[in-house]
Design an enzyme around this catalytic site. Sequence first.
Site, PDB file in Angstrom:
ATOM      1  CE  LYS A 255      40.358  39.520  43.689  1.00 41.52           C
ATOM      2  NZ  LYS A 255      40.259  40.895  44.044  1.00 41.52           N
TER       3      LYS A 255
ATOM      4  CE  LYS B 109      44.954  40.636  48.849  1.00 47.68           C
ATOM      5  NZ  LYS B 109      44.869  40.210  47.537  1.00 47.68           N
TER       6      LYS B 109
ATOM      7  CE  LYS C  61      45.395  46.541  42.239  1.00 48.26           C
ATOM      8  NZ  LYS C  61      45.234  46.025  43.594  1.00 48.26           N
TER       9      LYS C  61
HETATM   10  N1  AQP Z   1      38.454  40.568  39.251  1.00 48.28           N
HETATM   11  C1  AQP Z   1      37.753  41.618  39.649  1.00 48.28           C
HETATM   12  N2  AQP Z   1      36.514  41.840  39.169  1.00 48.28           N
HETATM   13  C2  AQP Z   1      35.802  42.929  39.575  1.00 48.28           C
HETATM   14  N3  AQP Z   1      36.267  43.840  40.449  1.00 48.28           N
HETATM   15  C3  AQP Z   1      37.500  43.649  40.946  1.00 48.28           C
HETATM   16  N4  AQP Z   1      38.256  44.340  41.822  1.00 48.28           N
HETATM   17  C4  AQP Z   1      39.436  43.717  42.001  1.00 48.28           C
HETATM   18  N5  AQP Z   1      39.490  42.608  41.239  1.00 48.28           N
HETATM   19  C5  AQP Z   1      38.303  42.529  40.582  1.00 48.28           C
HETATM   20  C6  AQP Z   1      37.833  45.565  42.445  1.00 48.28           C
HETATM   21  O1  AQP Z   1      38.831  46.563  42.242  1.00 48.28           O
HETATM   22  C7  AQP Z   1      38.791  47.459  43.348  1.00 48.28           C
HETATM   23  C8  AQP Z   1      40.152  47.751  43.879  1.00 48.28           C
HETATM   24  O2  AQP Z   1      40.775  46.628  44.346  1.00 48.28           O
HETATM   25  P1  AQP Z   1      42.017  46.702  45.300  1.00 48.28           P
HETATM   26  O3  AQP Z   1      43.264  46.725  44.556  1.00 48.28           O
HETATM   27  O4  AQP Z   1      41.877  47.816  46.249  1.00 48.28           O
HETATM   28  O5  AQP Z   1      41.898  45.374  46.061  1.00 48.28           O
HETATM   29  P2  AQP Z   1      41.632  43.929  45.575  1.00 48.28           P
HETATM   30  O6  AQP Z   1      40.190  43.670  45.694  1.00 48.28           O
HETATM   31  O7  AQP Z   1      42.537  43.081  46.431  1.00 48.28           O
HETATM   32  O8  AQP Z   1      42.055  43.863  44.033  1.00 48.28           O
HETATM   33  P3  AQP Z   1      43.024  42.853  43.286  1.00 48.28           P
HETATM   34  O9  AQP Z   1      43.070  43.173  41.851  1.00 48.28           O
HETATM   35  O10 AQP Z   1      42.719  41.434  43.670  1.00 48.28           O
HETATM   36  O11 AQP Z   1      44.371  43.258  43.892  1.00 48.28           O
HETATM   37  P4  AQP Z   1      45.470  42.409  44.594  1.00 48.28           P
HETATM   38  O12 AQP Z   1      45.784  41.285  43.674  1.00 48.28           O
HETATM   39  O13 AQP Z   1      46.549  43.373  44.724  1.00 48.28           O
HETATM   40  O14 AQP Z   1      44.922  41.961  45.906  1.00 48.28           O
HETATM   41  C9  AQP Z   1      37.862  46.857  44.385  1.00 48.28           C
HETATM   42  O15 AQP Z   1      36.616  47.488  44.257  1.00 48.28           O
HETATM   43  C10 AQP Z   1      37.770  45.430  43.961  1.00 48.28           C
HETATM   44  O16 AQP Z   1      36.572  44.830  44.375  1.00 48.28           O
END
Ligand code: AQP
Length: 341
Positions: free
Chosen positions: A207, A117, A210
Amino acid sequence: MQTILTGVRANEEPTIGNFLGAYKSMVNLAHEHAADSNINMFVPDLHSFTTPIDHSKLYAQVIKGIKYYIAAGLDIDNPNIHIYRQSHVPAHSELAWILDCFTPFGEASRMTQFKEKSEEHSNAVTVGLFNYPILMAADILLYDAKYVPLGEDQFQHLELARNIGIRMNNKFNEELFTIPAPEEEQVKFMHLEKGLRIRSLVDPTKKMSKSSDNAKSKISLNDNPAEAAKKIMSATTDSEGIIRFDMINQPGISNLLTIEALLNDRDIQDVIADWAGQTSYGDLKKKVAQTVESFLTEFQEKVAAVTDEQIEAVLQKGEEYANRVANAKLAQIQRAVGVRK
Ligand code: AQP
């Protein structure tokens, strides 16, 4: 009673990756365990601005996150299901400071998500971004959570929380914290073979995230269902010409098979068997596109049916519980570190 806990950051519109990795795992576990476990589903809203966001939209996004938890199927009438906002339980931030002081800098520096990040947001690398796994450790340890359903990307942070908890238990010679189960046991508890990682539709070696700027790489929960179906139709696959589950050589096809299985609540092995030996990627995409379209249509109807009164009631009950449990744990830790009698 054991505690099962998870949360999804409210920084951007969640994707089907978040839905399958976190919401759905939690709802399934709630169906299985809510009779004799605390099910804590919170919105980690203080984590939402570790990277830059539009703050004028944050509050609405947090409330939407709560609606999503309810729409995903958490039974809000069950007294063991607790929904709350991290920012409304000050003990999270207070414990995070204490845990900071028991976390070696070198250990925190090894977090791969921070490295990724900080490259992505190289002009806005804050102490908060570096520190967020320690706040996450506080989120978990405050409630003595044994199980934390997460996607694969978050297991390194869970391991850090385990290490901090073990270190403090050893130092103060007390069972201060319940230590969350290790990754292998967590995955088994979720009835999975390994941690879940839904892949980007554009680059399936990565992956689905969001916060990705490329809307075609992700299916967001508020996507127009027909538009989302189009994204599946144009998902990157490969030139092997045969449908096989092989995450290394055919990550795009394997990703589609995974989405198809999980959104239909089917065993992945059964879905793989259905498509074994078939060669038409177009047919597979059409089927997954239909699945995604109906999932989003139904989910969005459920979101629209959640009322403001329900949200208010659920938060009042959830935050009263969370403050009671978290304050009692915080006081115990404050006594252990010597700032409270
Ligand atoms: N692609 C994914 N497949 C399975 N699980 C996922 N999670 C995120 N992406 C995937 C799971 O969603 C939960 C919450 O995530 P978060 O927003 O707290 O943090 P993150 O892991 O950083 O999720 P993102 O979507 O990648 O968000 P951004 O882009 O904002 O950083 C967690 O349980 C995560 O594992």
